[in-house]
Design an enzyme around this catalytic site. Structure first.
Site, PDB file in Angstrom:
ATOM      1  N   HIS A  60       0.836  -1.191   0.000  1.00 52.27           N
ATOM      2  CA  HIS A  60       0.000   0.000   0.000  1.00 52.27           C
ATOM      3  C   HIS A  60       0.877   1.250   0.000  1.00 52.27           C
ATOM      4  O   HIS A  60       2.100   1.184   0.165  1.00 52.27           O
ATOM      5  CB  HIS A  60      -0.930  -0.012   1.204  1.00 52.27           C
ATOM      6  CG  HIS A  60      -1.949  -1.111   1.147  1.00 52.27           C
ATOM      7  ND1 HIS A  60      -2.862  -1.336   2.159  1.00 52.27           N
ATOM      8  CD2 HIS A  60      -2.212  -2.054   0.197  1.00 52.27           C
ATOM      9  CE1 HIS A  60      -3.636  -2.364   1.839  1.00 52.27           C
ATOM     10  NE2 HIS A  60      -3.249  -2.825   0.659  1.00 52.27           N
ATOM     11  N   GLU A  62       1.331   3.799   2.079  1.00 46.00           N
ATOM     12  CA  GLU A  62       2.103   4.154   3.268  1.00 46.00           C
ATOM     13  C   GLU A  62       3.376   3.321   3.369  1.00 46.00           C
ATOM     14  O   GLU A  62       4.467   3.831   3.647  1.00 46.00           O
ATOM     15  CB  GLU A  62       1.259   3.957   4.535  1.00 46.00           C
ATOM     16  CG  GLU A  62      -0.048   4.742   4.556  1.00 46.00           C
ATOM     17  CD  GLU A  62      -1.212   3.906   4.053  1.00 46.00           C
ATOM     18  OE1 GLU A  62      -1.127   3.383   2.924  1.00 46.00           O
ATOM     19  OE2 GLU A  62      -2.215   3.779   4.783  1.00 46.00           O
ATOM     20  N   ARG A 194     -12.278   3.629 -20.083  1.00 46.10           N
ATOM     21  CA  ARG A 194     -12.055   2.178 -20.180  1.00 46.10           C
ATOM     22  C   ARG A 194     -10.877   1.744 -19.315  1.00 46.10           C
ATOM     23  O   ARG A 194     -10.840   0.608 -18.840  1.00 46.10           O
ATOM     24  CB  ARG A 194     -11.818   1.779 -21.642  1.00 46.10           C
ATOM     25  CG  ARG A 194     -13.052   1.888 -22.510  1.00 46.10           C
ATOM     26  CD  ARG A 194     -12.800   1.319 -23.891  1.00 46.10           C
ATOM     27  NE  ARG A 194     -13.978   1.437 -24.743  1.00 46.10           N
ATOM     28  CZ  ARG A 194     -14.058   0.959 -25.980  1.00 46.10           C
ATOM     29  NH1 ARG A 194     -13.012   0.317 -26.507  1.00 46.10           N
ATOM     30  NH2 ARG A 194     -15.153   1.115 -26.686  1.00 46.10           N
ATOM     31  N   THR A 206     -24.631  -4.861 -30.396  1.00 46.35           N
ATOM     32  CA  THR A 206     -23.416  -4.084 -30.689  1.00 46.35           C
ATOM     33  C   THR A 206     -22.346  -4.963 -31.295  1.00 46.35           C
ATOM     34  O   THR A 206     -21.640  -4.559 -32.222  1.00 46.35           O
ATOM     35  CB  THR A 206     -22.903  -3.413 -29.398  1.00 46.35           C
ATOM     36  OG1 THR A 206     -23.876  -2.483 -28.932  1.00 46.35           O
ATOM     37  CG2 THR A 206     -21.586  -2.688 -29.648  1.00 46.35           C
ATOM     38  N   SER A 231     -28.359 -13.246 -24.651  1.00 43.16           N
ATOM     39  CA  SER A 231     -29.359 -14.169 -24.098  1.00 43.16           C
ATOM     40  C   SER A 231     -29.380 -15.509 -24.808  1.00 43.16           C
ATOM     41  O   SER A 231     -29.478 -16.565 -24.179  1.00 43.16           O
ATOM     42  CB  SER A 231     -30.751 -13.530 -24.158  1.00 43.16           C
ATOM     43  OG  SER A 231     -30.787 -12.348 -23.392  1.00 43.16           O
ATOM     44  N   GLY A 323     -25.960  -0.365 -27.104  1.00 39.33           N
ATOM     45  CA  GLY A 323     -26.961   0.358 -27.859  1.00 39.33           C
ATOM     46  C   GLY A 323     -28.186   0.640 -27.020  1.00 39.33           C
ATOM     47  O   GLY A 323     -28.209   0.412 -25.803  1.00 39.33           O
ATOM     48  N   ASN A 327     -29.003  -0.378 -22.955  1.00 41.42           N
ATOM     49  CA  ASN A 327     -29.042   0.808 -22.101  1.00 41.42           C
ATOM     50  C   ASN A 327     -30.378   0.913 -21.376  1.00 41.42           C
ATOM     51  O   ASN A 327     -30.441   1.192 -20.170  1.00 41.42           O
ATOM     52  CB  ASN A 327     -28.798   2.069 -22.929  1.00 41.42           C
ATOM     53  CG  ASN A 327     -27.381   2.156 -23.468  1.00 41.42           C
ATOM     54  OD1 ASN A 327     -26.514   1.369 -23.090  1.00 41.42           O
ATOM     55  ND2 ASN A 327     -27.136   3.104 -24.358  1.00 41.42           N
TER      56      ASN A 327
END
Length: 395
Positions: A60, A62, A194, A206, A231, A323, A327
């Protein structure tokens, strides 16, 4: 202490904490599902060491700053954007090394909502005689880690919806042509997103229309996990997504309505009523390196089930770049937390031209989803509006 002296000290706290925030943000895209954290060590009015949490699974901020310091840290002050951890995980507790190195005072940006920490780190430091002050630039520190705070409290991904449209609300011409709605500057900005989000999700529409890669084109090695809502398993075996699945982690979510199912992440199975072609498709997709997630026997992918399963896989954030159909489904399912809407100063007209959010829509304006905490900025010639969905279910 004079008022002038007090004001100077407050300015110094803000300056050092802002530097810690800068350090934290330098690791964007590399710490997920951990938060971004920056640390600055100050002694006798000067910075003697600084560092960030550079990568998930590594030390980390620290510990990095204190181990790399070339000077004696006894009596120094430490500025850190997030409360120091106090438990053993992939790395030892940061509270231990802060105490060992003789730090005199610790300034904290925001508290950690992880139940393993959640105030315990500060209490341990105080019990060791270290003075602790927290809440310095707290809002900025929390905003920087909005993904972490959402994920750690809900165990589901922080989900953003991104789309680009013309001034008259279209994402493509009536012919389907969509290259390009926005400017190169706006498209480059999307690549930054992204990098920031752990996963990128689109619908099968898409994939069939654009054959995208869905990778991050600005930095090698930080591609988001690709999540395809499909699906009926229509994804082509020769698509860019399938062909590169062994190089970029890819998930296909599907409906189990017809008997198709996945027992676990490595062993597909099908009930007797499963279509033989889909059974074979499952095997082919897995052989190509794709992870398959069945979301139940509803005819369409159940997005709430999908988000739960993604959270279990430690995917802390998802950006949806689909698309109108996906959405709309995401908004109706209530999984969207944030919206990025890029608006280009173009008008293309057309009654049949596609819009960014499809579906049937609402019946009454009073039932519209509303955004809060709105911000806007110009990206090249385009306007970017961001906001957060008010947490009311869509009717």
């Amino acid at each position: 202490m004079s008022t002038e002296r007090s004001d100077d000290m407050e300015e110094l706290k803000i300056r050092y904490m802002r530097r810690a925030i800068e350090l934290a943000l330098s690791a964007k895209g590399h710490t997920s599902p951990n938060p971004m954290v920056g640390c600055v060590v100050v002694k006798e009015g000067r910075i003697i060491s600084e560092a960030c949490h550079e990568k998930y699974g590594e030390y980390h901020a620290e510990r990095n700053a204190l181990l790399r310091c070339k000077e004696d840290t006894a009596g120094a002050e430490l500025y850190v954007t997030l409360e120091p951890c106090c438990h053993y995980g992939n790395t030892p507790p940061c509270t231990e090394i802060i105490i060992e190195k003789g730090i005199r005072r610790v300034y904290v940006g925001s508290l950690d909502s992880n139940p393993l920490v959640a105030g315990k780190g500060i209490e341990i430091l105080r019990q060791a005689g270290i003075q602790v002050e927290y809440g310095i630039l707290e809002e900025e520190c929390r905003k920087m880690n909005e993904i972490f705070y959402h994920y750690i409290s809900r165990n589901t991904p922080f989900t953003a919806l991104k789309y680009a449209m013309t001034l008259d609300g279209k994402i493509a011409a009536y012919t389907g042509d969509s290259k390009w709605v926005t400017s190169e500057e706006a498209r480059n900005h999307v690549q930054q997103l992204r990098k920031e989000y752990s996963g990128i999700m689109v619908g099968i529409g898409t994939v069939l229309a654009d054959n995208p890669m869905l990778n991050c084109r600005i930095e090698e090695g930080v591609d988001p996990v690709r999540i395809i809502c499909d699906s009926n398993l229509r994804i082509p075996m020769d698509s860019n997504i399938v062909k590169t699945a062994k190089d970029i982690k890819t998930i296909v979510a599907f409906s189990e309505a017809d008997g198709t199912a996945v027992k676990d992440l490595s062993e597909p199975y099908c009930r007797p009523d499963c279509d033989i072609n889909k059974r074979e498709k499952l095997k082919q997709l897995q052989e190509c390196g794709i992870t398959l997630i069945g979301t139940g026997r509803e005819p369409q992918v159940n997005l709430n089930v999908l988000m739960q399963k993604l959270g279990e896989m430690k995917i802390d954030s998802v950006i949806i770049e689909g698309g109108g159909a996906v959405n709309a489904s995401a908004l109706r399912a209530g999984i969207v937390n944030k919206v990025y809407a890029y608006i280009a100063p173009k008008i293309i007209m057309g009654e049949t031209s596609r819009t960014p959010v499809g579906g049937r829509g609402i019946e009454f304006m009073k039932d519209a989803l509303c955004l809060k905490h709105i911000q806007s900025e110009m990206i090249g010639k385009d306007l970017l509006i961001t906001g957060y969905i008010e947490e009311e279910p869509m009717k």
